[in-house]
Design a protein around this motif. Structure first.
Motif, PDB file in Angstrom:
ATOM      1  N   GLY A 160      56.022  53.585  53.537  1.00 48.79           N
ATOM      2  CA  GLY A 160      56.518  54.890  53.137  1.00 48.79           C
ATOM      3  C   GLY A 160      56.226  56.033  54.075  1.00 48.79           C
ATOM      4  N   ARG A 161      56.019  55.754  55.376  1.00 48.23           N
ATOM      5  CA  ARG A 161      55.686  56.861  56.274  1.00 48.23           C
ATOM      6  C   ARG A 161      56.832  57.859  56.402  1.00 48.23           C
ATOM      7  NH1 ARG A 161      56.681  52.322  59.247  1.00 48.23           N
ATOM      8  NH2 ARG A 161      58.037  52.450  61.103  1.00 48.23           N
ATOM      9  N   HIS A 162      58.092  57.387  56.314  1.00 45.04           N
ATOM     10  CA  HIS A 162      59.230  58.301  56.362  1.00 45.04           C
ATOM     11  C   HIS A 162      59.227  59.224  55.139  1.00 45.04           C
ATOM     12  CE1 HIS A 162      60.480  54.868  58.854  1.00 45.04           C
ATOM     13  NE2 HIS A 162      61.249  55.715  59.514  1.00 45.04           N
ATOM     14  N   ARG A 163      59.039  58.631  53.965  1.00 45.58           N
ATOM     15  CA  ARG A 163      59.074  59.411  52.726  1.00 45.58           C
ATOM     16  C   ARG A 163      57.891  60.372  52.634  1.00 45.58           C
ATOM     17  NH1 ARG A 163      58.515  54.989  49.137  1.00 45.58           N
ATOM     18  NH2 ARG A 163      58.574  53.604  50.934  1.00 45.58           N
ATOM     19  N   LEU A 164      56.722  59.909  53.066  1.00 47.17           N
ATOM     20  CA  LEU A 164      55.565  60.801  53.051  1.00 47.17           C
ATOM     21  C   LEU A 164      55.769  61.972  54.002  1.00 47.17           C
ATOM     22  CD1 LEU A 164      52.720  61.562  52.205  1.00 47.17           C
ATOM     23  CD2 LEU A 164      51.834  59.929  53.900  1.00 47.17           C
ATOM     24  N   THR A 165      56.331  61.702  55.154  1.00 45.69           N
ATOM     25  CA  THR A 165      56.624  62.771  56.113  1.00 45.69           C
ATOM     26  C   THR A 165      57.541  63.819  55.503  1.00 45.69           C
ATOM     27  OG1 THR A 165      56.340  61.326  58.038  1.00 45.69           O
ATOM     28  CG2 THR A 165      57.723  63.274  58.337  1.00 45.69           C
ATOM     29  N   VAL A 166      58.625  63.363  54.875  1.00 49.06           N
ATOM     30  CA  VAL A 166      59.583  64.296  54.283  1.00 49.06           C
ATOM     31  C   VAL A 166      58.974  65.026  53.092  1.00 49.06           C
ATOM     32  CG1 VAL A 166      61.817  64.485  53.115  1.00 49.06           C
ATOM     33  CG2 VAL A 166      61.562  62.972  55.101  1.00 49.06           C
ATOM     34  N   GLN A 190      56.372  47.367  68.532  1.00 47.09           N
ATOM     35  CA  GLN A 190      57.197  47.222  67.349  1.00 47.09           C
ATOM     36  C   GLN A 190      56.551  47.935  66.173  1.00 47.09           C
ATOM     37  OE1 GLN A 190      59.025  43.427  66.516  1.00 47.09           O
ATOM     38  NE2 GLN A 190      58.407  42.625  68.497  1.00 47.09           N
ATOM     39  N   GLY A 191      57.384  48.216  65.132  1.00 44.80           N
ATOM     40  CA  GLY A 191      56.883  48.897  63.952  1.00 44.80           C
ATOM     41  C   GLY A 191      56.534  50.346  64.264  1.00 44.80           C
ATOM     42  N   HIS A 192      55.378  50.777  63.786  1.00 38.96           N
ATOM     43  CA  HIS A 192      54.908  52.119  64.108  1.00 38.96           C
ATOM     44  C   HIS A 192      54.841  52.282  65.620  1.00 38.96           C
ATOM     45  CE1 HIS A 192      53.599  53.696  60.182  1.00 38.96           C
ATOM     46  NE2 HIS A 192      53.243  52.463  59.888  1.00 38.96           N
ATOM     47  N   LEU A 193      55.271  53.425  66.099  1.00 36.38           N
ATOM     48  CA  LEU A 193      55.190  53.693  67.534  1.00 36.38           C
ATOM     49  C   LEU A 193      53.755  53.827  68.012  1.00 36.38           C
ATOM     50  CD1 LEU A 193      57.982  56.354  68.154  1.00 36.38           C
ATOM     51  CD2 LEU A 193      57.772  54.148  69.297  1.00 36.38           C
ATOM     52  N   ASP A 194      52.906  54.394  67.168  1.00 35.68           N
ATOM     53  CA  ASP A 194      51.612  54.846  67.659  1.00 35.68           C
ATOM     54  C   ASP A 194      50.487  54.705  66.646  1.00 35.68           C
ATOM     55  OD1 ASP A 194      52.822  56.701  65.994  1.00 35.68           O
ATOM     56  OD2 ASP A 194      52.312  58.452  67.195  1.00 35.68           O
ATOM     57  N   TYR A 195      50.579  53.715  65.772  1.00 37.68           N
ATOM     58  CA  TYR A 195      49.560  53.578  64.728  1.00 37.68           C
ATOM     59  C   TYR A 195      49.341  52.121  64.370  1.00 37.68           C
ATOM     60  CZ  TYR A 195      47.692  53.533  59.949  1.00 37.68           C
ATOM     61  OH  TYR A 195      46.956  53.269  58.823  1.00 37.68           O
ATOM     62  N   ASP A 236      49.537  63.800  60.550  1.00 37.26           N
ATOM     63  CA  ASP A 236      50.517  64.747  61.072  1.00 37.26           C
ATOM     64  C   ASP A 236      50.679  64.681  62.587  1.00 37.26           C
ATOM     65  OD1 ASP A 236      50.994  65.571  58.525  1.00 37.26           O
ATOM     66  OD2 ASP A 236      50.088  67.548  58.725  1.00 37.26           O
ATOM     67  N   GLN A 237      49.815  63.936  63.278  1.00 38.91           N
ATOM     68  CA  GLN A 237      49.946  63.796  64.718  1.00 38.91           C
ATOM     69  C   GLN A 237      50.764  62.576  65.136  1.00 38.91           C
ATOM     70  OE1 GLN A 237      49.074  66.123  67.040  1.00 38.91           O
ATOM     71  NE2 GLN A 237      48.782  67.284  65.157  1.00 38.91           N
ATOM     72  N   LEU A 238      51.218  61.792  64.175  1.00 36.70           N
ATOM     73  CA  LEU A 238      52.087  60.663  64.497  1.00 36.70           C
ATOM     74  C   LEU A 238      53.411  61.178  65.063  1.00 36.70           C
ATOM     75  CD1 LEU A 238      51.564  58.386  61.361  1.00 36.70           C
ATOM     76  CD2 LEU A 238      50.575  58.070  63.643  1.00 36.70           C
ATOM     77  N   TYR A 239      54.000  60.412  65.961  1.00 32.56           N
ATOM     78  CA  TYR A 239      55.269  60.815  66.563  1.00 32.56           C
ATOM     79  C   TYR A 239      56.325  61.131  65.506  1.00 32.56           C
ATOM     80  CZ  TYR A 239      54.129  59.513  71.410  1.00 32.56           C
ATOM     81  OH  TYR A 239      53.592  59.455  72.669  1.00 32.56           O
ATOM     82  N   ILE A 240      56.383  60.312  64.463  1.00 28.06           N
ATOM     83  CA  ILE A 240      57.434  60.497  63.462  1.00 28.06           C
ATOM     84  C   ILE A 240      57.286  61.842  62.752  1.00 28.06           C
ATOM     85  CG2 ILE A 240      56.185  59.288  61.608  1.00 28.06           C
ATOM     86  CD1 ILE A 240      58.889  58.182  60.696  1.00 28.06           C
ATOM     87  N   VAL A 241      56.055  62.267  62.504  1.00 29.71           N
ATOM     88  CA  VAL A 241      55.823  63.536  61.816  1.00 29.71           C
ATOM     89  C   VAL A 241      56.116  64.704  62.753  1.00 29.71           C
ATOM     90  CG1 VAL A 241      54.190  64.904  60.490  1.00 29.71           C
ATOM     91  CG2 VAL A 241      54.053  62.410  60.423  1.00 29.71           C
TER      92      VAL A 241
END
Length: 200
Positions: A155-161, A18-23, A61-66
């Motif tokens: 804010g991982r989505h916003r930081l990614t964008v 749940q939550g972050h896929l990989d962090y 930058d190695q997170l799946y979302i990024v």
């Protein structure tokens, strides 16, 4: 704060259900309500801590979302062709969802990121104050002993964008500063950082 300067994580790569896929973040803000997210230490905002928590060198930058966002918005792939979508589907299947339900849930997550990307593309990066959000939902970072800026939570989505758009500055919250750091960045600066963080 320049998003490009937030390069590492304050935690470890670890695939989760749940939550972050990989962090898994090292610190949990005392003010946050995390029902299922693991962490090492709970702290209030603005504290200093010793230890080696700033030395993991796991890259944001190695997170799946990024990686998925880069594939979608820079490489112009469909969501279904991205590593983020694939990882989401696998994670939802492992939770016991059917293939159809897992696909639908994965698409929902991808579309959330798509909406954020389009909103920032159209309106620029706006602070939580401008969005009528909670101030503690700004991107939350820590500062390492040598002044490294580490992503911790929120804010991982916003930081990614913001990184994809090469935005010059965003507002952040500083959760923890390493006690070995003697520079100027710290919790006391967060209001000034937020003021400077309105970027188009």
């Amino acid at each position: 704060m320049d998003p490009a300067d937030i390069t590492y994580l304050t935690g470890t790569y670890e695939e989760r259900e749940q939550g972050h896929l990989d962090y898994v973040p090292h610190f949990k803000p005392r003010e946050a309500s995390w029902a299922y997210l693991p962490y090492i230490e709970e702290v209030p905002y603005g504290v200093t801590r010793s230890g080696d928590w700033d030395e993991s060198r796991n890259e944001f930058d190695q997170l799946y979302i990024v990686r998925g966002a880069r594939e979608r918005f820079l490489d112009e792939k469909s969501w279904e062709q991205t590593s983020y979508y694939t990882a989401l589907c696998e994670a939802f299947r492992e939770r016991g969802l059917s293939a159809e339900a897992a696909t639908a849930r994965a698409i929902d997550r991808c579309e959330k990121l798509e909406r954020i990307y389009q909103r920032i593309t159209t309106h620029g990066y706006r602070s939580q104050a401008k969005l009528n959000g909670h101030p503690l939902h700004e991107v939350t970072i820590t500062v390492g002993r040598n002044g490294e800026l580490l992503y911790n939570c929120e804010g991982r989505h916003r930081l990614t964008v913001a990184k994809l758009h090469d935005i010059d500055a965003i507002p952040v919250q500083v959760l923890v500063t390493h006690e070995g750091y003697d520079g100027e960045v710290g919790y006391q600066d967060r209001d000034a950082l937020r003021d400077r963080g309105e970027s188009k």
